[in-house]
Design an enzyme around this catalytic site. Structure first.
Site, mmCIF file in Angstrom:
data_model
loop_
_atom_site.group_PDB
_atom_site.id
_atom_site.type_symbol
_atom_site.label_atom_id
_atom_site.label_comp_id
_atom_site.label_asym_id
_atom_site.label_seq_id
_atom_site.Cartn_x
_atom_site.Cartn_y
_atom_site.Cartn_z
ATOM 1 N N LYS A 87 29.374 34.270 -0.938
ATOM 2 C CA LYS A 87 28.549 33.051 -0.865
ATOM 3 C C LYS A 87 29.367 31.761 -0.983
ATOM 4 O O LYS A 87 29.008 30.751 -0.382
ATOM 5 C CB LYS A 87 27.453 33.088 -1.937
ATOM 6 C CG LYS A 87 26.384 34.150 -1.670
ATOM 7 C CD LYS A 87 25.279 34.093 -2.698
ATOM 8 C CE LYS A 87 24.383 35.320 -2.571
ATOM 9 N NZ LYS A 87 23.251 35.282 -3.506
ATOM 10 N N ASP A 89 18.147 31.054 -2.472
ATOM 11 C CA ASP A 89 17.962 31.864 -3.686
ATOM 12 C C ASP A 89 17.071 31.169 -4.718
ATOM 13 O O ASP A 89 16.159 31.788 -5.279
ATOM 14 C CB ASP A 89 19.313 32.175 -4.341
ATOM 15 C CG ASP A 89 20.101 33.221 -3.558
ATOM 16 O OD1 ASP A 89 19.481 34.069 -2.904
ATOM 17 O OD2 ASP A 89 21.346 33.182 -3.618
#
Ligand code: ATR
Length: 280
Positions: free
Chosen positions: A67, A104
């Site tokens: 990420k 997220d």
């Protein structure tokens, strides 16, 4: 016509539920697309991803451990990705540049406020852990105006650093940080375990009295990895507990909506996945 191509990249990637989630979303909304898992190569991540987009890809999800690599790779980032310091969703613009987003935090928040019915406004929240996962949650939680938000971490300096970098979004919320042995007095209405996957109970060694009588406890991981923490939370008074499966489905729905412009109904997809992971 060939279906539009999407993928998730991670390492390892074999157990990812994302292909299944997106296949269910696509079937439900009638989108002509395919979504596959791809094993990322740590030393060739940027090169591989650029090549995939050059040849065919219309959108990419990024999972552990890439990420931050994705954050550096993209040409521009959404404000929430910028604040999270990590990218889990990528799409190409008309000029060929790549945009990075982070779904997220929004996914966690949707699961918390929608499915679990928890409204953070005026409540006390404790997050254990101060890594990338916590960073992603702070913006949506602070925007919902809790009375107090404490970040507690084994390494207190990391918690302090996070609290300082989000101070500008705190508004009237008392945003604090601590070590695990000096957590400000509870009880807390919401306790979130955002430490490394599978930690709980003995590893965390949290004090009693942290959870309010009607309190909620969440783990960001799902299935067996979340059990130790959620059992501990139940034994210590949590009225409701939840693992991270709902968050996983909701962050996927955020990505899907950004790519396709259609929002899938997450309820039936979550139920199907729950059955699948609990099947013997
Ligand atoms: P992620 O991106 O998943 O948040 P990370 O940045 O590696 O991953 O952060 C992992 C978190 O789990 C950190 O808060 C870490 O605490 P430290 O900052 O002190 O390393 C926490 N963690 C990992 N192992 C732990 C343990 N045995 N006990 C307590 N906390 C632990």
């Amino acid at each position: 016509m060939r279906p539009d191509q999407y993928a998730v990249v991670g390492n390892p990637i074999g157990h990812s539920l994302s292909p299944r989630i997106h296949a269910l979303f696509a079937a439900q909304t009638g989108q002509h697309m395919i979504y596959e898992a791809r094993l990322g190569r740590p030393d060739h991540f940027a090169e591989d991803v650029r090549e995939w987009f050059r040849t065919s890809l219309r959108g990419l999800n990024v999972t552990v451990p890439f990420k931050e690599d994705a954050f550096r790779l993209v040409d521009q980032r959404t404000p929430r990705a910028q604040r999270a310091g990590a990218v889990n969703t990528v799409w190409p613009e008309a000029d060929g540049t790549l945009t990075g987003d982070n779904t997220d935090g929004a996914g966690f928040f949707r699961d918390l406020s929608g499915r679990m019915g928890f409204d953070p406004a005026g409540r006390k929240i404790l997050i254990v852990g101060a890594g990338g996962a916590t960073r992603g949650l702070l913006e949506p939680l602070l925007r919902a105006a809790p009375a107090q938000l404490v970040i507690a971490n084994r390494t207190p300096e990391r918690a302090l650093e996070l609290a300082q970098s989000f101070a500008g979004l705190a508004g009237a919320t008392r945003l604090e940080s601590s070590g695990l042995d000096a957590i400000p007095d509870g009880p807390y209405d919401l306790l979130i375990n955002a430490t490394a996957a599978g930690l709980g109970r003995d590893a965390l060694d949290l004090p009693p009295g942290l959870i309010a009588g009607d309190g909620v406890a969440c783990d960001l991981v799902y299935g067996p990895a979340s059990l130790a923490f959620l059992d501990w939370a139940r034994e210590h008074g949590a009225a409701r507990v939840s693992d991270g499966l709902g968050m996983l489905v909701e962050q996927a729905a955020e990505s899907f909506t950004a790519w396709r412009g259609v929002r899938p109904d997450t309820g039936p997809v979550l139920r199907e996945l729950r059955q699948a992971i609990e099947a013997p």
